[in-house]
Write a protein that holds these residues in place. Structure first.
Motif, PDB file in Angstrom:
ATOM      1  N   ARG A 150       0.835  -1.203   0.000  1.00  0.00           N
ATOM      2  CA  ARG A 150       0.000   0.000   0.000  1.00  0.00           C
ATOM      3  C   ARG A 150       0.874   1.260   0.000  1.00  0.00           C
ATOM      4  NH1 ARG A 150      -5.098   1.375   4.057  1.00  0.00           N
ATOM      5  NH2 ARG A 150      -5.508   3.476   3.258  1.00  0.00           N
ATOM      6  N   SER A 151       1.867   1.296   0.891  1.00  0.00           N
ATOM      7  CA  SER A 151       2.773   2.450   0.942  1.00  0.00           C
ATOM      8  C   SER A 151       3.575   2.563  -0.347  1.00  0.00           C
ATOM      9  CB  SER A 151       3.716   2.323   2.141  1.00  0.00           C
ATOM     10  OG  SER A 151       2.989   2.379   3.348  1.00  0.00           O
ATOM     11  N   TYR A 152       3.983   1.412  -0.884  1.00  0.00           N
ATOM     12  CA  TYR A 152       4.742   1.410  -2.126  1.00  0.00           C
ATOM     13  C   TYR A 152       3.920   2.013  -3.263  1.00  0.00           C
ATOM     14  CZ  TYR A 152       7.050  -0.351  -6.332  1.00  0.00           C
ATOM     15  OH  TYR A 152       7.646  -0.460  -7.568  1.00  0.00           O
ATOM     16  N   ASP A 154       1.332   4.053  -3.040  1.00  0.00           N
ATOM     17  CA  ASP A 154       1.119   5.483  -2.794  1.00  0.00           C
ATOM     18  C   ASP A 154       2.347   6.292  -3.207  1.00  0.00           C
ATOM     19  OD1 ASP A 154      -1.332   4.785  -1.768  1.00  0.00           O
ATOM     20  OD2 ASP A 154      -0.729   4.979   0.344  1.00  0.00           O
ATOM     21  N   SER A 155       3.541   5.759  -2.876  1.00  0.00           N
ATOM     22  CA  SER A 155       4.791   6.440  -3.231  1.00  0.00           C
ATOM     23  C   SER A 155       4.995   6.468  -4.745  1.00  0.00           C
ATOM     24  CB  SER A 155       5.970   5.744  -2.553  1.00  0.00           C
ATOM     25  OG  SER A 155       7.194   6.333  -2.929  1.00  0.00           O
ATOM     26  N   ARG A 156       4.698   5.355  -5.393  1.00  0.00           N
ATOM     27  CA  ARG A 156       4.886   5.282  -6.843  1.00  0.00           C
ATOM     28  C   ARG A 156       3.929   6.238  -7.566  1.00  0.00           C
ATOM     29  NH1 ARG A 156       7.208   4.940  -9.892  1.00  0.00           N
ATOM     30  NH2 ARG A 156       6.665   3.302 -11.380  1.00  0.00           N
ATOM     31  N   LEU A 157       2.709   6.376  -7.059  1.00  0.00           N
ATOM     32  CA  LEU A 157       1.765   7.310  -7.668  1.00  0.00           C
ATOM     33  C   LEU A 157       2.330   8.726  -7.628  1.00  0.00           C
ATOM     34  CD1 LEU A 157      -0.988   8.217  -8.801  1.00  0.00           C
ATOM     35  CD2 LEU A 157      -1.816   8.323  -6.435  1.00  0.00           C
ATOM     36  N   LEU A 158       2.850   9.146  -6.471  1.00  0.00           N
ATOM     37  CA  LEU A 158       3.401  10.494  -6.368  1.00  0.00           C
ATOM     38  C   LEU A 158       4.633  10.671  -7.248  1.00  0.00           C
ATOM     39  CD1 LEU A 158       3.085  11.504  -2.599  1.00  0.00           C
ATOM     40  CD2 LEU A 158       1.903  12.500  -4.567  1.00  0.00           C
TER      41      LEU A 158
END
Length: 420
Positions: A150-152, A154-158
């Motif tokens: 999930r964190s990965y 979210d980070s990739r989207l940004l």
């Protein structure tokens, strides 16, 4: 709250608090977030925590902290807007509760100053084993992000949404740049960091402002101050002509759908409430409809990045629900934009935000984190002032602000079997 300048590029923010049995003392270097320095700055703070000239190893540091009745000093690496904030946060018994009226603020501030200004070195460099150990730890920490899908996602989207903008850079940098760091380069980076970066200091406790200021002036008397680099101005985000759709495949059993939206309004308070209506609470459109009613997502929420004027949606879905989930998330945004709301929804959204602001004073950590974000991004509103702005927001302002929210980027993390 009082904020004073102690020296060139060095500021103290005092958050008086007599209801806590602890005091908090934080020292944070605020630097522009850049790919070439993010990993080095994160590594520097970890190495500094390993030892000082007078306490050259973790054992000696622990013994020193034990004499301060178990005070703690933790390394912090945070991202605020397009700034990276690295340093330390100390937690100690407040002097009003210390045995025999002993003063703990001054010796804790002194140790904090030693960690910053007097690291243990050999031949003008950090100790090699400290450098290698913490470099390995940082690489492990960067790799571990991949384990939390999930964190990965979210980070990739940004990263994809803000390609070419500092806002897309992760707070720890990346593995390749970290692996290429060497002791000479890192020590040069350390000297530059402490000499030319803005230093934001925060204190929360019962001590008087004058005493806190005196303790920190003494503790940081040896801190070199050169031409301090000003905080970066936010890079404007440019909405693409057409939304971008990206798919990444990994060995995952659950899809991660991230959607990024660009906001064309500067009405922060209206966007805060609008995002809370959309996906920022358990009473939001995304939670009640996409997750609960339609069962399209295992989780679905949205976050308003007020420093950057973006809204991102994070959701977990079955692979085959990708298009349906995309369509429904956009439909719920449209419902907010068009004012298709029940009377209770607006009150619930405002209540969620007001409760968050009012409870901030119950946590020294939350207060420090909030005011660090304000200082790093050039804002000065207090939680009380933000709450007042939320109370004044009208439905008309919300609809006007949310009408400027446009789809920017869609990121989908899919299972490898989908290729077959």
């Amino acid at each position: 709250m009082t904020r004073t300048q102690l020296a060139g590029g060095m500021y103290l923010t005092c958050l008086p608090a007599k209801k806590f049995k602890t005091s908090l003392l934080s020292a944070q270097f605020v630097v522009p977030l850049r790919w070439e320095t993010a990993s080095a700055n994160a590594l520097i703070s970890a190495i500094l925590r390993r030892g000082t000239v007078t306490c050259p190893d973790m054992g000696a540091l622990s013994a020193r902290l034990d004499k301060l009745y178990g005070a703690r000093i933790d390394v912090t690496v945070r991202k605020k807007g397009e700034s990276q904030c690295v340093g330390f946060v100390a937690s100690l018994i407040d002097d009003s509760f210390a045995p025999g009226g002993e003063r703990l603020l001054e010796p804790t501030a002194t140790l904090l100053g030693e960690l910053i200004c007097s690291p243990v070195t050999r031949d003008g460099l950090f100790l090699e084993d400290y450098f290698e150990n913490e470099k390995t730890n940082l690489i492990d920490a960067i790799r571990s992000i991949l384990n939390d899908k999930r964190s990965y996602a979210d980070s990739r989207l940004l990263q994809e949404m803000c390609t070419g903008e500092p806002y897309g850079i992760p707070r720890l940098g990346n593995e390749q740049i970290t692996a290429a760091l060497h002791p000479q380069l890192l020590f040069e980076g350390y000297r530059h960091l402490i000499a030319s970066s803005r230093l934001e200091i925060f204190y929360s406790g019962s001590a008087e402002h004058a005493r806190v200021e005196a303790a920190l002036r003494s503790a940081l008397a040896e801190l070199p101050r050169a031409a301090v680099e000003p905080p970066p101005e936010l890079t404007p985000h440019v909405l693409p002509e057409e939304p971008r759709f990206l798919t990444e495949r990994l060995d995952v059993s659950q899809g991660k759908l991230g959607m990024g939206f660009s906001c064309g309004s500067e009405d922060t308070a209206a966007l805060l409430v609008g995002n809370t209506l959309f996906g920022g609470s358990s009473n939001s459109k995304l939670f009640l409809n996409v997750r609960e009613k339609l069962s399209l997502c295992y989780y679905a929420s949205s976050l308003y990045h007020r420093q950057k004027g973006l809204i991102t949606v994070s959701s977990g879905i079955e692979f085959e629900h990708y298009q349906q989930a995309c369509d429904e998330i956009r439909a719920q945004l449209a419902a907010v934009q068009e004012g298709r709301l029940e009377d209770w929804e607006l009150e619930a959204a405002k209540s969620t935000l007001l409760n968050a602001y009012s409870s901030m004073g119950d946590s020294q950590g939350k207060l420090e984190n909030f005011y660090l974000g304000q200082a790093a991004t050039g804002r000065n509103e207090s939680p009380e002032e933000l709450a007042a702005q939320v109370r004044e927001v009208t439905l008309e302002r919300i609809l006007q602000a949310m009408s400027t929210v446009k789809l920017d980027t869609v990121y989908f993390l899919q299972g490898k079997e989908a290729e077959e």
